[in-house]
Design a protein around this motif. Structure first.
Motif, mmCIF file in Angstrom:
data_model
loop_
_atom_site.group_PDB
_atom_site.id
_atom_site.type_symbol
_atom_site.label_atom_id
_atom_site.label_comp_id
_atom_site.label_asym_id
_atom_site.label_seq_id
_atom_site.Cartn_x
_atom_site.Cartn_y
_atom_site.Cartn_z
ATOM 1 N N LEU A 111 -49.939 14.123 1.677
ATOM 2 C CA LEU A 111 -49.714 12.842 0.998
ATOM 3 C C LEU A 111 -48.856 13.005 -0.250
ATOM 4 N N HIS A 112 -49.205 13.982 -1.070
ATOM 5 C CA HIS A 112 -48.473 14.188 -2.322
ATOM 6 C C HIS A 112 -47.013 14.542 -2.037
ATOM 7 N N ALA A 113 -46.813 15.549 -1.188
ATOM 8 C CA ALA A 113 -45.452 16.000 -0.915
ATOM 9 C C ALA A 113 -44.644 14.945 -0.158
ATOM 10 N N SER A 114 -45.241 14.319 0.832
ATOM 11 C CA SER A 114 -44.509 13.343 1.640
ATOM 12 C C SER A 114 -44.159 12.094 0.839
ATOM 13 N N SER A 115 -44.987 11.733 -0.112
ATOM 14 C CA SER A 115 -44.690 10.569 -0.946
ATOM 15 C C SER A 115 -43.466 10.831 -1.806
ATOM 16 N N ILE A 116 -43.370 12.041 -2.357
ATOM 17 C CA ILE A 116 -42.194 12.408 -3.150
ATOM 18 C C ILE A 116 -40.960 12.466 -2.258
ATOM 19 N N ALA A 117 -41.088 13.088 -1.089
ATOM 20 C CA ALA A 117 -39.951 13.190 -0.170
ATOM 21 C C ALA A 117 -39.473 11.814 0.282
ATOM 22 N N SER A 118 -40.405 10.905 0.497
ATOM 23 C CA SER A 118 -40.054 9.564 0.980
ATOM 24 C C SER A 118 -39.254 8.792 -0.062
ATOM 25 N N LEU A 119 -39.686 8.870 -1.321
ATOM 26 C CA LEU A 119 -38.935 8.185 -2.380
ATOM 27 C C LEU A 119 -37.586 8.855 -2.599
ATOM 28 N N THR A 120 -37.569 10.180 -2.558
ATOM 29 C CA THR A 120 -36.322 10.912 -2.770
ATOM 30 C C THR A 120 -35.266 10.501 -1.752
ATOM 31 N N GLN A 121 -35.674 10.358 -0.483
ATOM 32 C CA GLN A 121 -34.696 9.998 0.548
ATOM 33 C C GLN A 121 -34.071 8.626 0.283
ATOM 34 N N LYS A 122 -34.833 7.735 -0.305
ATOM 35 C CA LYS A 122 -34.276 6.415 -0.630
ATOM 36 C C LYS A 122 -33.126 6.544 -1.619
ATOM 37 N N TYR A 123 -33.297 7.415 -2.618
ATOM 38 C CA TYR A 123 -32.224 7.667 -3.589
ATOM 39 C C TYR A 123 -31.020 8.312 -2.909
ATOM 40 N N VAL A 124 -31.299 9.321 -2.083
ATOM 41 C CA VAL A 124 -30.228 10.051 -1.403
ATOM 42 C C VAL A 124 -29.395 9.119 -0.534
ATOM 43 N N ASP A 125 -30.055 8.238 0.192
ATOM 44 C CA ASP A 125 -29.347 7.334 1.095
ATOM 45 C C ASP A 125 -28.378 6.410 0.339
ATOM 46 N N LYS A 169 -39.541 17.339 -15.052
ATOM 47 C CA LYS A 169 -40.655 16.402 -15.302
ATOM 48 C C LYS A 169 -41.607 16.454 -14.115
ATOM 49 N N THR A 170 -42.347 17.529 -14.046
ATOM 50 C CA THR A 170 -43.301 17.754 -12.964
ATOM 51 C C THR A 170 -44.689 17.913 -13.559
ATOM 52 N N ARG A 171 -45.702 17.768 -12.715
ATOM 53 C CA ARG A 171 -47.066 17.972 -13.196
ATOM 54 C C ARG A 171 -47.291 19.458 -13.449
ATOM 55 N N VAL A 220 -43.331 24.030 -8.398
ATOM 56 C CA VAL A 220 -42.776 24.575 -7.162
ATOM 57 C C VAL A 220 -43.091 23.646 -5.983
ATOM 58 N N PHE A 221 -44.318 23.155 -5.941
ATOM 59 C CA PHE A 221 -44.743 22.268 -4.860
ATOM 60 C C PHE A 221 -43.964 20.958 -4.892
ATOM 61 N N GLU A 222 -43.822 20.359 -6.062
ATOM 62 C CA GLU A 222 -43.157 19.056 -6.155
ATOM 63 C C GLU A 222 -41.653 19.178 -5.940
ATOM 64 N N LYS A 223 -41.050 20.276 -6.390
ATOM 65 C CA LYS A 223 -39.628 20.455 -6.152
ATOM 66 C C LYS A 223 -39.343 20.784 -4.680
ATOM 67 N N LEU A 243 -38.073 10.630 -9.140
ATOM 68 C CA LEU A 243 -38.333 11.104 -7.782
ATOM 69 C C LEU A 243 -39.769 11.568 -7.644
ATOM 70 N N ILE A 244 -40.288 12.144 -8.721
ATOM 71 C CA ILE A 244 -41.642 12.687 -8.712
ATOM 72 C C ILE A 244 -42.625 11.754 -9.393
ATOM 73 N N HIS A 245 -42.333 11.363 -10.627
ATOM 74 C CA HIS A 245 -43.374 10.634 -11.366
ATOM 75 C C HIS A 245 -43.472 9.155 -11.012
ATOM 76 N N GLN A 246 -42.544 8.644 -10.202
ATOM 77 C CA GLN A 246 -42.650 7.256 -9.757
ATOM 78 C C GLN A 246 -42.981 7.140 -8.267
ATOM 79 N N ALA A 247 -43.264 8.256 -7.618
ATOM 80 C CA ALA A 247 -43.558 8.217 -6.177
ATOM 81 C C ALA A 247 -44.959 7.652 -5.937
ATOM 82 N N ASN A 248 -45.020 6.571 -5.167
ATOM 83 C CA ASN A 248 -46.306 5.975 -4.778
ATOM 84 C C ASN A 248 -46.768 6.571 -3.456
ATOM 85 N N TRP A 249 -48.071 6.849 -3.368
ATOM 86 C CA TRP A 249 -48.580 7.517 -2.180
ATOM 87 C C TRP A 249 -48.414 6.662 -0.929
ATOM 88 N N ILE A 250 -47.909 7.325 0.110
ATOM 89 C CA ILE A 250 -47.860 6.704 1.425
ATOM 90 C C ILE A 250 -49.266 6.780 2.022
#
Length: 271
Positions: free
Chosen positions: A96-110, A124-126, A131-134, A257-264
């Motif tokens: 959940l944590h990783a996929s939520s960050i990846a999902s928001l990141t892809q929106k920016y990339v697109d 700006k990571t927890r 390493v996990f969030e990046k 990308l990280i601190h605004q990612a809402n959980w899927i």
């Protein structure tokens, strides 16, 4: 490093032992993780390590960086019921944590892909999750910015307050930092950006500038120092990132990308 992270994550949840396992012996069990919303998968690498530790057999139907939609089966699991149920929450939390960050990141990339601009994450990571969030932002299509203070020299506005002569400082820095390490200077105005380029830095970060201000920096760079890379940063959101990509910068960084990612929404179901 991944092994230590997973061990700590399991220990946090299991504690001195799963009380469920005290009541009856284990039975053979199987389960699936199902998507209850759309997104981009991240976390496979970490869950694989957990499954090895817990003697769980996992089969992935979706892999890191793959998109999924509501109703998709992400993975199947087989193990004894004690191992499965004591690992359920940790498996889901990592996905959940990783996929939520990846999902928001892809929106920016697109949004910025048509402009050839790279998307960068930030520091700006927890705490203890960098390493996990990046890793999660990479799964979403971003490029990692520096991991810490030791892999490139970034001179921010706070550092500039302590430096009397920027050109002399950079010349000295070249003598002591690794040959492969880049020097990046944060600039909030065109004047500072020009100073940074004259001082022979490798990258200028246009920090908290408007797109119009960034365009001025790009024009100066293109005319005088075309080898220097430009990065835009500072309160950049999904609504504004395209306007920055249009300026001609090489990269855009965003902590959101990280601190605004809402959980899927992912769920594990036992068969």
């Amino acid at each position: 490093m991944i092994e230590d992270f997973v061990k700590d994550a399991l220990a946090e949840d299991i504690g001195r032992g799963d009380l469920y396992a005290l009541v009856e012996p284990p039975v053979d069990a199987s389960a699936v993780v199902i998507a209850k919303s759309s997104g981009v998968l991240a976390g496979e690498k970490y869950v694989n390590v957990l499954c090895r530790m817990q003697n769980i057999t996992v089969k992935w139907l979706k892999h890191d960086k793959a998109s999924f939609v509501k109703g998709d089966v992400i993975a199947t699991f087989e193990a004894d019921s004690h191992a499965m149920l004591s690992s359920e929450r940790t498996i889901l939390d990592m996905l959940l944590h990783a996929s939520s960050i990846a999902s928001l990141t892809q929106k920016y990339v697109d949004i910025i892909k048509p402009y050839g601009t790279k998307l960068l994450d930030t520091r700006k990571t927890r705490p203890l999750l960098r390493v996990f969030e990046k890793y999660a932002t990479r799964c979403g299509g971003a490029v990692n910015h520096r991991m810490g203070l030791d892999d490139s020299l970034m001179i921010k506005d706070t550092h500039l307050k302590t430096i009397k002569n920027l050109e002399e400082y950079i010349a000295k820095a070249r003598e002591v930092i690794p040959f492969t390490a880049k020097i990046e200077i944060e600039a909030e105005t065109l004047f500072v950006a020009e100073q940074a380029m004259r001082a022979k830095c490798d990258i200028v970060m246009c920090d908290n500038m408007t797109p119009a201000q960034v365009e001025e920096v790009v024009a100066f760079r293109d005319a005088n120092y075309p080898h220097i890379l430009l990065e835009a940063s500072g309160n950049i959101s999904l609504d504004t990132i395209e306007s920055y990509a249009k300026t001609g910068v090489d990269a855009i960084s965003s902590g959101s990308l990280i601190h605004q990612a809402n959980w899927i929404d992912l769920s594990m179901k036992m068969d």
